[in-house]
Write a protein that holds these residues in place. Sequence first.
Motif, PDB file in Angstrom:
ATOM      1  N   SER A 322       0.742  -1.273   0.010  1.00 22.23           N
ATOM      2  CA  SER A 322       0.056   0.038  -0.105  1.00 22.23           C
ATOM      3  C   SER A 322       0.690   1.276  -0.035  1.00 22.23           C
ATOM      4  O   SER A 322       0.731   2.250  -0.598  1.00 22.23           O
ATOM      5  CB  SER A 322      -1.014   0.069   1.187  1.00 22.23           C
ATOM      6  OG  SER A 322      -1.724   1.169   1.194  1.00 22.23           O
ATOM      7  N   HIS A 327      -0.964   4.653  -1.885  1.00 15.26           N
ATOM      8  CA  HIS A 327      -2.497   4.580  -1.415  1.00 15.26           C
ATOM      9  C   HIS A 327      -2.803   5.251  -0.080  1.00 15.26           C
ATOM     10  O   HIS A 327      -1.892   5.008   0.868  1.00 15.26           O
ATOM     11  CB  HIS A 327      -3.211   3.337  -1.331  1.00 15.26           C
ATOM     12  CG  HIS A 327      -3.130   2.657  -2.721  1.00 15.26           C
ATOM     13  ND1 HIS A 327      -3.445   1.162  -2.904  1.00 15.26           N
ATOM     14  CD2 HIS A 327      -3.247   3.122  -4.126  1.00 15.26           C
ATOM     15  CE1 HIS A 327      -3.598   0.927  -4.209  1.00 15.26           C
ATOM     16  NE2 HIS A 327      -3.708   1.934  -4.730  1.00 15.26           N
ATOM     17  N   ILE A 332      -7.876   0.739   0.538  1.00 13.25           N
ATOM     18  CA  ILE A 332      -7.889   1.122  -1.156  1.00 13.25           C
ATOM     19  C   ILE A 332      -7.205  -0.114  -1.640  1.00 13.25           C
ATOM     20  O   ILE A 332      -7.758  -0.644  -2.521  1.00 13.25           O
ATOM     21  CB  ILE A 332      -7.512   2.268  -1.405  1.00 13.25           C
ATOM     22  CG1 ILE A 332      -8.198   3.477  -0.670  1.00 13.25           C
ATOM     23  CG2 ILE A 332      -7.096   2.383  -2.866  1.00 13.25           C
ATOM     24  CD1 ILE A 332      -7.649   4.781  -1.019  1.00 13.25           C
ATOM     25  N   THR A 333      -6.073  -0.487  -1.266  1.00 14.24           N
ATOM     26  CA  THR A 333      -5.386  -1.769  -1.623  1.00 14.24           C
ATOM     27  C   THR A 333      -6.199  -3.021  -1.720  1.00 14.24           C
ATOM     28  O   THR A 333      -6.259  -3.704  -2.692  1.00 14.24           O
ATOM     29  CB  THR A 333      -3.960  -1.606  -0.908  1.00 14.24           C
ATOM     30  OG1 THR A 333      -3.463  -0.465  -0.877  1.00 14.24           O
ATOM     31  CG2 THR A 333      -2.965  -2.508  -1.718  1.00 14.24           C
TER      32      THR A 333
END
Length: 359
Positions: A322, A327, A332-333
């Motif tokens: 990440s 990110h 989100i990852t």
Amino acid sequence: MNIGEGIANTPIIYSLYQRCLNFETKKEAEKALTALLNEVNEGTYIEPSKQTYREYMDAWLKSKEHDLSVQTLKAYMSYLKTHIIPNLGRLPLATITPLHIQGFISSLRSKGLSETTTKRIFNVVNASLNSAVKLELIKKNPASLIEKPKVAAKETTVWTVKEISLFLEYSKSSPYYTAFLLAVTTGMRQGEVLGLQWRDVDFENECLYIRQTLTHDGKGFKEGAKSKAGNRSIGLDAFTVSALKQQRKTIVANKLKYGSAYGEYDLVACTNKGKPINPRNLLRTFDNIIKKASLPKIRFHDLRHTHASLMLQQGENIKLISERLGHSSVKITLDTYSHVLPNMQKEASNRLAQQLFNS
């Protein structure tokens, strides 16, 4: 006693009382007036803005000029002129309701716009109204109360290790080889690769820093990355470090060859004369190499996805991945690469079983 008794000499309160007379029932009016009186007493009352949404948006967009890339600013202006102002521009900012926003979204869809474009336009409106709340021009953001447009996640296509090796082999003779290699081994975005400067490459500690990006049109640079989290350091492998040292030698030779005609941009990935690489030329070459190597068609951005997916498959820490990708959160990852996780879970289960039952 009449509800307005005793407050007629208080201009703000009296005007609020007058507004409440528009309610259908006395009970509704009294409830609304009580809420408004509480706001005044608590010091949270915000006098409604007399600006139209168009006037507000003109000022808001001007305030964003230095925060947005040239490309993003152009997109915002286009959305404003074509869709937002014709629909919402005439309305006083303080009178915009969730119903107005919902109607606006419906009108975008009725024009045949894709859900992706609809969401982008909605995001502009939502961001502007969030700013209006912070500036205390309105109390609540009406766009936050409706169901937001949703875009189905696109399935990303990634290459295998064998396919990556074949692509890099075919691209060795390309002037853009360094850009391709960095995308594969670091997961950097296109603008980050093309904006990378030598001053941000640390050979001693074998890492680089993302501090500048090339704009989508290739005509300028933007300080920093896509987001605050994007301003990061990325560790480099020995092969990439060696390739970068070779690229630096090539650049020194080109500087001697072209002299004053060599562009002083300090770029790692650049043309023979040191100028920024035109993104269109990069993508055209990328597609041509894919055809020559008979590889599955992917986008340049999918090299970033390939990098992340392969790191996940080899069991690297999700937080580390990440951070490499820039990110803002691990979520989100995980959301982006959830398709990789089922296989990882199976492999993890097999490893555990191996220890438990075959030790």
